[in-house]
Write a protein that holds these residues in place. Structure first.
Motif, short mmCIF file in Angstrom:
data_model
loop_
_atom_site.label_atom_id
_atom_site.label_comp_id
_atom_site.label_asym_id
_atom_site.label_seq_id
_atom_site.Cartn_x
_atom_site.Cartn_y
_atom_site.Cartn_z
N ILE A 13 -2.59 -5.22 4.78
CA ILE A 13 -1.62 -4.84 5.82
C ILE A 13 -0.54 -4.01 5.14
O ILE A 13 -0.10 -4.32 4.03
CB ILE A 13 -0.98 -6.09 6.47
CG1 ILE A 13 -2.01 -6.76 7.37
CG2 ILE A 13 0.25 -5.71 7.29
CD1 ILE A 13 -1.44 -7.74 8.34
N GLU A 14 -0.12 -2.93 5.82
CA GLU A 14 0.93 -2.07 5.26
C GLU A 14 2.24 -2.31 6.01
O GLU A 14 2.36 -1.93 7.18
CB GLU A 14 0.49 -0.61 5.37
CG GLU A 14 1.45 0.35 4.71
CD GLU A 14 0.93 1.79 4.69
OE1 GLU A 14 -0.29 1.99 4.46
OE2 GLU A 14 1.75 2.69 4.90
N PRO A 15 3.21 -2.96 5.38
CA PRO A 15 4.47 -3.24 6.09
C PRO A 15 5.31 -1.99 6.30
O PRO A 15 5.29 -1.06 5.48
CB PRO A 15 5.21 -4.21 5.14
CG PRO A 15 4.26 -4.55 4.06
CD PRO A 15 3.24 -3.48 4.00
N ILE A 59 1.76 -1.66 -0.17
CA ILE A 59 3.21 -1.42 -0.12
C ILE A 59 3.51 0.06 -0.31
O ILE A 59 3.05 0.67 -1.28
CB ILE A 59 3.92 -2.23 -1.22
CG1 ILE A 59 3.57 -3.72 -1.08
CG2 ILE A 59 5.43 -2.03 -1.14
CD1 ILE A 59 4.03 -4.55 -2.25
N GLU A 60 4.27 0.62 0.63
CA GLU A 60 4.62 2.04 0.53
C GLU A 60 6.07 2.18 0.08
O GLU A 60 6.96 1.53 0.63
CB GLU A 60 4.40 2.73 1.88
CG GLU A 60 4.84 4.19 1.86
CD GLU A 60 4.28 5.01 3.01
OE1 GLU A 60 3.14 4.76 3.44
OE2 GLU A 60 5.00 5.90 3.47
N GLN A 61 6.30 3.09 -0.86
CA GLN A 61 7.65 3.30 -1.40
C GLN A 61 8.65 3.57 -0.27
O GLN A 61 9.67 2.91 -0.15
CB GLN A 61 7.64 4.45 -2.41
CG GLN A 61 8.83 4.47 -3.37
CD GLN A 61 10.08 5.15 -2.80
OE1 GLN A 61 10.10 5.65 -1.70
NE2 GLN A 61 11.15 5.16 -3.58
N GLY A 62 8.34 4.55 0.57
CA GLY A 62 9.27 4.94 1.62
C GLY A 62 9.53 3.83 2.63
O GLY A 62 10.65 3.70 3.15
N HIS A 63 8.52 3.03 2.90
CA HIS A 63 8.69 1.92 3.85
C HIS A 63 9.61 0.85 3.25
O HIS A 63 10.41 0.24 3.96
CB HIS A 63 7.35 1.29 4.21
CG HIS A 63 6.40 2.23 4.89
ND1 HIS A 63 5.14 1.84 5.28
CD2 HIS A 63 6.51 3.53 5.26
CE1 HIS A 63 4.52 2.86 5.87
NE2 HIS A 63 5.33 3.90 5.84
N ALA A 64 9.46 0.61 1.95
CA ALA A 64 10.33 -0.37 1.28
C ALA A 64 11.78 0.05 1.42
O ALA A 64 12.65 -0.75 1.77
CB ALA A 64 9.95 -0.49 -0.20
N ILE A 99 -0.77 0.37 -3.41
CA ILE A 99 0.48 1.07 -3.07
C ILE A 99 0.22 2.42 -2.42
O ILE A 99 -0.77 3.10 -2.71
CB ILE A 99 1.44 1.27 -4.28
CG1 ILE A 99 0.78 2.09 -5.40
CG2 ILE A 99 1.93 -0.06 -4.81
CD1 ILE A 99 1.76 2.50 -6.51
N ASP A 100 1.15 2.78 -1.51
CA ASP A 100 1.24 4.15 -1.03
C ASP A 100 2.43 4.75 -1.75
O ASP A 100 3.57 4.29 -1.59
CB ASP A 100 1.47 4.19 0.49
CG ASP A 100 0.15 4.18 1.25
OD1 ASP A 100 -0.90 3.99 0.62
OD2 ASP A 100 0.17 4.38 2.48
N MET A 101 2.16 5.76 -2.57
CA MET A 101 3.20 6.31 -3.43
C MET A 101 3.78 7.55 -2.76
O MET A 101 3.06 8.50 -2.47
CB MET A 101 2.56 6.65 -4.78
CG MET A 101 3.50 7.26 -5.78
SD MET A 101 4.92 6.21 -6.12
CE MET A 101 4.38 5.35 -7.60
N PHE A 156 -1.48 8.69 -2.57
CA PHE A 156 -0.37 9.59 -2.27
C PHE A 156 -0.25 9.79 -0.77
O PHE A 156 -0.82 10.72 -0.20
CB PHE A 156 -0.56 10.94 -2.98
CG PHE A 156 -0.44 10.83 -4.47
CD1 PHE A 156 0.75 10.39 -5.05
CD2 PHE A 156 -1.51 11.13 -5.30
CE1 PHE A 156 0.86 10.25 -6.42
CE2 PHE A 156 -1.40 10.99 -6.67
CZ PHE A 156 -0.22 10.55 -7.23
N ASP A 157 0.48 8.87 -0.13
CA ASP A 157 0.74 9.02 1.31
C ASP A 157 1.94 9.97 1.42
O ASP A 157 3.04 9.58 1.80
CB ASP A 157 1.04 7.65 1.92
CG ASP A 157 1.03 7.71 3.44
OD1 ASP A 157 0.92 8.84 3.97
OD2 ASP A 157 1.13 6.66 4.09
N ALA A 158 1.71 11.21 1.06
CA ALA A 158 2.79 12.19 0.91
C ALA A 158 2.33 13.54 1.45
O ALA A 158 1.16 13.90 1.32
CB ALA A 158 3.16 12.32 -0.57
CO CO Z 1 1.35 4.65 4.19
#
Ligand code: CO
Ligand code: XUL
Length: 431
Positions: free
Chosen positions: A227-229, A263-268, A291-293, A334-336
């Motif tokens: 799950i991606e928060p 876990i995605e950096q931007g979401h954190a 991770i989504d970086m 890389f969700d970028a």
């Molecule tokens: Co993402």
């Protein structure tokens, strides 16, 4: 060959190169007994690189890509270019949503047929390509049918449509030997409580996730369900707010051993946490997955999905990952996306190459901090008091016995420095 990337050659590791090359990412470099490529497990996100047109809330498409369009020919060309880019970058993995790779059909069956045709193309290409699938996922948020949610939609027909879509995406992920399956609940949340039955929506989401886990076992999918928060955007209140919220949700439905987090950096950052906090918490709770970086613009407060470019930040994230034993099925996706003015095919390559270098530098710094015991030695010293028999006994004792020791004068707390600045100076020597 699509010729989209012209005469660009596959990138190699060459710190002195004039043009496009990896300057820090040498896939074969051994760090902590493992190849860098096997530590980092880089993945390219299909949606941002090949499906996103460059729009923002004030304007539409800026990118001109020969595969933009609705037909299957366009989808086939997109796949062609995607695999060319994977090769140019030597990518270990890629990730996709159903909607990224196929045109929407007039019916569920037609959409599924389109999807399966492209999945078959991927399967054929992957027989000879190096790239593997890190994860597959379903886009249950772009089409207007999902505007009020997918699993949490008040309309049972949308719940059904979502279940059928996830089934088809899990089947495809399994067929392509994907190592994980991700659920990001883009519309699983609400805009206003005035029209929302929050309890019913959460119950339905829990039931939906249990069905996903059951189906994973039914088809023998060996990968991890993730799950991606994310706390908000697109909905005002997202149910999967952060790692702690997701963990509570998993526990409530007895799924905490079955599902982990991506876990995605931007979401954190949107949740008011640091990336390393979210990773450390997931490790502590036994649910760290992948991770989504990326990074967000720290001034705008939006999910801007920019490529990472800050070594000290990335180093602290990889520090927590390495400390917890590194990735197992997870990786660095890389969700970028490019900025909308970065029009050229070369920009796509430069963005990923730069991000891979940043991550390599961060991971290597993290590995050196671990090898030198630079942070763990002072951390152990800080908790050393707990190694005494009296302190250990307290943990199996009770308030009255502890109180008796204190009242007998055996306990005398002495404040000690937390040495934060000294520790920050240590980190700065490595990054
Ligand atoms: Co993402
Ligand atoms: C959206 C986001 C998604 C997920 C996959 O913020 O991060 O792209 O990673 O659906």
């Amino acid at each position: 060959m699509s010729n989209f990337f012209g005469d660009l050659a596959p990138l190699s590791f060459d710190p002195e190169a004039e043009g496009l090359a990896f300057r820090a990412y040498n896939p074969d470099e051994v760090v902590l007994g493992k190849r860098l490529e096997d530590h980092l497990r880089f993945a390219i996100a299909y949606w941002h690189s090949f499906a996103w047109p460059g729009g923002d809330p004030f304007g539409g498409q800026t990118f001109e890509r020969p595969w933009f369009g609705d037909g299957m020919d366009a989808a086939r060309l997109k796949a062609e270019v995607a695999f060319e880019m994977f090769e140019l970058l030597g990518a270990s993995y890629f990730c996709f949503h159903d909607l990224d790779i196929r045109p929407e059909g007039a019916s569920f069956t037609e959409s599924k047929r389109n999807f399966e045709e492209i999945v078959a193309i991927f399967e054929e290409k992957m027989e000879t390509a190096k790239v593997r699938l890190l994860w597959g996922t379903a886009n249950l948020f772009s089409h207007r049918r999902f505007m009020s949610g997918a699993a949490s939609n008040p309309d049972p027909d949308v719940f059904a449509w979502s279940a059928a879509t996830v089934k088809s995406c899990m089947d495809a992920t399994h067929r392509l030997k994907g190592e994980n399956y991700v659920l990001w609940g883009g519309r699983e949340g609400y805009e206003t409580l005035l029209n929302t039955d929050l309890k019913q929506e959460l119950d339905h989401m829990g039931r939906f996730l249990s069905m996903v886990v059951d189906y994973k076992h039914k088809i023998g999918f060996p990968g991890t369900i993730l799950i991606e928060p994310k706390p908000q955007e697109p909905t005002k209140h997202q149910y999967d707010y952060d790692v702690a919220t997701v963990f509570g949700f998993l526990q409530r439905f007895g799924l905490e051993k079955e599902v982990k987090v991506n876990i995605e950096q931007g979401h954190a950052i949107l949740a008011g946490h640091s990336f390393e906090h979210e990773i450390a918490l997931a490790q502590a709770l036994g649910v760290f997955g992948s991770i989504d970086m990326n990074r967000n613009d720290y001034q705008s407060g939006w999910d801007t999905d920019q490529f990472p470019n800050n070594v000290p930040e990335v180093a602290l994230a990889y520090y927590e990952i390495l400390k917890g034993g590194g990735f197992t099925t997870g990786g660095t996706n890389f969700d970028a996306k490019l900025r909308r003015q970065s029009l050229d095919p070369e920009d796509l390559i430069a963005a990923h190459a730069g991000a891979m270098d940043i991550c390599a530098r961060g991971l290597k710094a993290a590995a050196r901090m671990l090898e030198d015991d630079a942070l763990e030695a002072p951390r152990r010293a800080r908790y050393a008091g707990w190694e005494t028999p009296e302190a250990q006994a307290m943990l199996t004792s009770d308030l009255a016995s502890i109180s008796a020791r204190v009242e007998a004068g055996d306990v005398d707390p002495q404040p000690r420095s937390g040495r934060q600045e000294k520790l920050e100076n240590i980190v700065n020597r490595y990054v």
